[in-house]
Design a protein around this motif. Structure first.
Motif, PDB file in Angstrom:
ATOM      1  N   GLU A   1      -8.975  22.757  -7.022  1.00 45.16           N
ATOM      2  CA  GLU A   1     -10.323  22.396  -6.692  1.00 45.16           C
ATOM      3  C   GLU A   1     -10.629  21.065  -7.143  1.00 45.16           C
ATOM      4  O   GLU A   1     -11.162  20.551  -6.338  1.00 45.16           O
ATOM      5  CB  GLU A   1     -11.114  23.380  -7.396  1.00 45.16           C
ATOM      6  N   ARG A   2     -10.356  20.668  -8.342  1.00 41.39           N
ATOM      7  CA  ARG A   2     -10.255  19.392  -8.787  1.00 41.39           C
ATOM      8  C   ARG A   2      -9.823  18.140  -7.922  1.00 41.39           C
ATOM      9  O   ARG A   2     -10.414  17.047  -7.748  1.00 41.39           O
ATOM     10  CB  ARG A   2     -10.001  19.106 -10.057  1.00 41.39           C
ATOM     11  N   ALA A   3      -8.618  18.384  -7.310  1.00 47.53           N
ATOM     12  CA  ALA A   3      -7.892  17.289  -6.409  1.00 47.53           C
ATOM     13  C   ALA A   3      -8.258  17.384  -4.904  1.00 47.53           C
ATOM     14  O   ALA A   3      -7.652  16.562  -4.408  1.00 47.53           O
ATOM     15  CB  ALA A   3      -6.678  17.195  -6.896  1.00 47.53           C
ATOM     16  N   GLU A   4      -9.074  18.444  -4.661  1.00 50.23           N
ATOM     17  CA  GLU A   4      -9.169  18.714  -2.996  1.00 50.23           C
ATOM     18  C   GLU A   4      -8.028  19.019  -2.475  1.00 50.23           C
ATOM     19  O   GLU A   4      -7.853  18.416  -1.307  1.00 50.23           O
ATOM     20  CB  GLU A   4     -10.052  17.414  -2.565  1.00 50.23           C
ATOM     21  N   TRP A   5      -6.904  19.835  -2.899  1.00 46.87           N
ATOM     22  CA  TRP A   5      -5.893  20.041  -2.527  1.00 46.87           C
ATOM     23  C   TRP A   5      -5.755  21.779  -2.122  1.00 46.87           C
ATOM     24  O   TRP A   5      -6.874  22.499  -2.669  1.00 46.87           O
ATOM     25  CB  TRP A   5      -4.697  20.118  -3.449  1.00 46.87           C
TER      26      TRP A   5
ATOM     27  N   PHE B   1       0.955  -1.263  -0.008  1.00 45.22           N
ATOM     28  CA  PHE B   1       0.078  -0.142   0.077  1.00 45.22           C
ATOM     29  C   PHE B   1       0.908   1.447   0.051  1.00 45.22           C
ATOM     30  O   PHE B   1       0.530   2.127  -0.741  1.00 45.22           O
ATOM     31  CB  PHE B   1      -0.795   0.026   1.182  1.00 45.22           C
ATOM     32  N   ARG B   2       1.935   1.268   0.907  1.00 45.69           N
ATOM     33  CA  ARG B   2       2.735   2.432   0.768  1.00 45.69           C
ATOM     34  C   ARG B   2       3.565   2.472  -0.611  1.00 45.69           C
ATOM     35  O   ARG B   2       3.398   3.584  -1.247  1.00 45.69           O
ATOM     36  CB  ARG B   2       3.826   2.278   1.747  1.00 45.69           C
ATOM     37  N   ALA B   3       3.892   1.582  -1.322  1.00 36.69           N
ATOM     38  CA  ALA B   3       4.372   1.796  -2.669  1.00 36.69           C
ATOM     39  C   ALA B   3       3.344   2.153  -3.638  1.00 36.69           C
ATOM     40  O   ALA B   3       3.715   2.958  -4.445  1.00 36.69           O
ATOM     41  CB  ALA B   3       5.049   0.492  -3.124  1.00 36.69           C
ATOM     42  N   ALA B   4       2.118   1.505  -3.422  1.00 42.40           N
ATOM     43  CA  ALA B   4       0.795   2.193  -4.232  1.00 42.40           C
ATOM     44  C   ALA B   4       0.723   3.566  -4.159  1.00 42.40           C
ATOM     45  O   ALA B   4       0.609   4.437  -5.075  1.00 42.40           O
ATOM     46  CB  ALA B   4      -0.091   1.430  -4.219  1.00 42.40           C
ATOM     47  N   THR B   5       0.677   4.060  -2.862  1.00 42.87           N
ATOM     48  CA  THR B   5       0.396   5.428  -2.565  1.00 42.87           C
ATOM     49  C   THR B   5       1.661   6.395  -3.148  1.00 42.87           C
ATOM     50  O   THR B   5       1.353   7.197  -3.872  1.00 42.87           O
ATOM     51  CB  THR B   5       0.529   5.560  -0.993  1.00 42.87           C
ATOM     52  N   ASP B   6       2.938   5.811  -3.149  1.00 39.81           N
ATOM     53  CA  ASP B   6       3.906   6.770  -3.804  1.00 39.81           C
ATOM     54  C   ASP B   6       3.779   6.715  -5.198  1.00 39.81           C
ATOM     55  O   ASP B   6       3.629   7.917  -5.779  1.00 39.81           O
ATOM     56  CB  ASP B   6       5.312   5.945  -3.243  1.00 39.81           C
ATOM     57  N   ARG B   7       3.612   5.764  -5.783  1.00 39.01           N
ATOM     58  CA  ARG B   7       3.269   5.640  -7.486  1.00 39.01           C
ATOM     59  C   ARG B   7       2.176   6.461  -7.722  1.00 39.01           C
ATOM     60  O   ARG B   7       2.114   7.243  -8.559  1.00 39.01           O
ATOM     61  CB  ARG B   7       3.121   4.215  -7.440  1.00 39.01           C
ATOM     62  N   SER B   8       1.047   6.530  -6.955  1.00 37.31           N
ATOM     63  CA  SER B   8      -0.098   7.122  -7.370  1.00 37.31           C
ATOM     64  C   SER B   8       0.131   8.735  -7.169  1.00 37.31           C
ATOM     65  O   SER B   8      -0.194   9.590  -7.881  1.00 37.31           O
ATOM     66  CB  SER B   8      -1.150   6.989  -6.196  1.00 37.31           C
ATOM     67  N   VAL B   9       0.915   9.222  -6.018  1.00 33.97           N
ATOM     68  CA  VAL B   9       1.151  10.494  -5.794  1.00 33.97           C
ATOM     69  C   VAL B   9       1.880  11.012  -7.032  1.00 33.97           C
ATOM     70  O   VAL B   9       1.937  12.106  -7.731  1.00 33.97           O
ATOM     71  CB  VAL B   9       1.770  10.703  -4.730  1.00 33.97           C
ATOM     72  N   GLU B  10       2.967  10.074  -7.649  1.00 33.87           N
ATOM     73  CA  GLU B  10       3.542  10.362  -8.678  1.00 33.87           C
ATOM     74  C   GLU B  10       2.476  10.808 -10.099  1.00 33.87           C
ATOM     75  O   GLU B  10       2.864  11.604 -10.715  1.00 33.87           O
ATOM     76  CB  GLU B  10       4.588   9.491  -9.266  1.00 33.87           C
ATOM     77  N   PHE B  11       1.509   9.954 -10.126  1.00 30.58           N
ATOM     78  CA  PHE B  11       0.817   9.792 -11.240  1.00 30.58           C
ATOM     79  C   PHE B  11      -0.108  11.143 -10.909  1.00 30.58           C
ATOM     80  O   PHE B  11      -0.396  12.063 -12.004  1.00 30.58           O
ATOM     81  CB  PHE B  11      -0.053   8.798 -11.320  1.00 30.58           C
ATOM     82  N   GLN B  12      -0.432  11.711  -9.953  1.00 31.65           N
ATOM     83  CA  GLN B  12      -1.173  13.030  -9.741  1.00 31.65           C
ATOM     84  C   GLN B  12      -0.293  14.072  -9.973  1.00 31.65           C
ATOM     85  O   GLN B  12      -0.846  15.008 -10.684  1.00 31.65           O
ATOM     86  CB  GLN B  12      -1.427  12.895  -8.089  1.00 31.65           C
TER      87      GLN B  12
END
Length: 116
Positions: A89-93, A55-66
């Motif tokens: 606004e789109r990403a809720e950041w 899950f940590r690796a998936a989170t890191d990879r997802s953040v890169e794609f974001q």
């Protein structure tokens, strides 16, 4: 980078379903990758640890794609480019976080080393 806290009044979105967990198992709220059925604590610890790392690796990879998507959306060469405020606004950041993600994404697209 930590995602900004959501307002407490906002309804929390469910996470995206994980593709490798069977749909019928997801319907059972007590089910979590069959961990609840493991009786041996050694096996449970080993499997839970494997999932944590995955899950940590998936989170890191997802953040890169974001970040890549944010950089692409903010690209000044696009006729339909978005401002950091619109991306936020789109990403809720927050807007500041969106700016950082755009820069991070640009670094990734350039092939830059983003590790410290």
């Amino acid at each position: 980078m930590a995602e900004p806290e959501r307002q407490r009044t906002e309804q929390r979105l469910r996470p995206a379903p994980l593709l490798f967990e069977p749909a019928e198992a997801v319907a059972d709220p007590e089910h979590f990758f069959d961990l609840e059925s493991m009786e041996d604590p050694r096996e449970l610890l080993a499997r839970a640890t494997e999932l944590t790392h995955a899950f940590r690796a998936a989170t890191d990879r997802s953040v890169e794609f974001q970040a890549i998507a944010a950089a692409q959306l903010a690209d000044p060469r696009r006729f339909d480019r978005l401002t950091p405020a619109a991306i936020a606004e789109r990403a809720e950041w927050t807007e500041d976080y969106a700016k950082k993600m755009v820069e991070f994404g640009r670094d990734l697209l350039r092939g830059g080393n983003t590790e410290a």
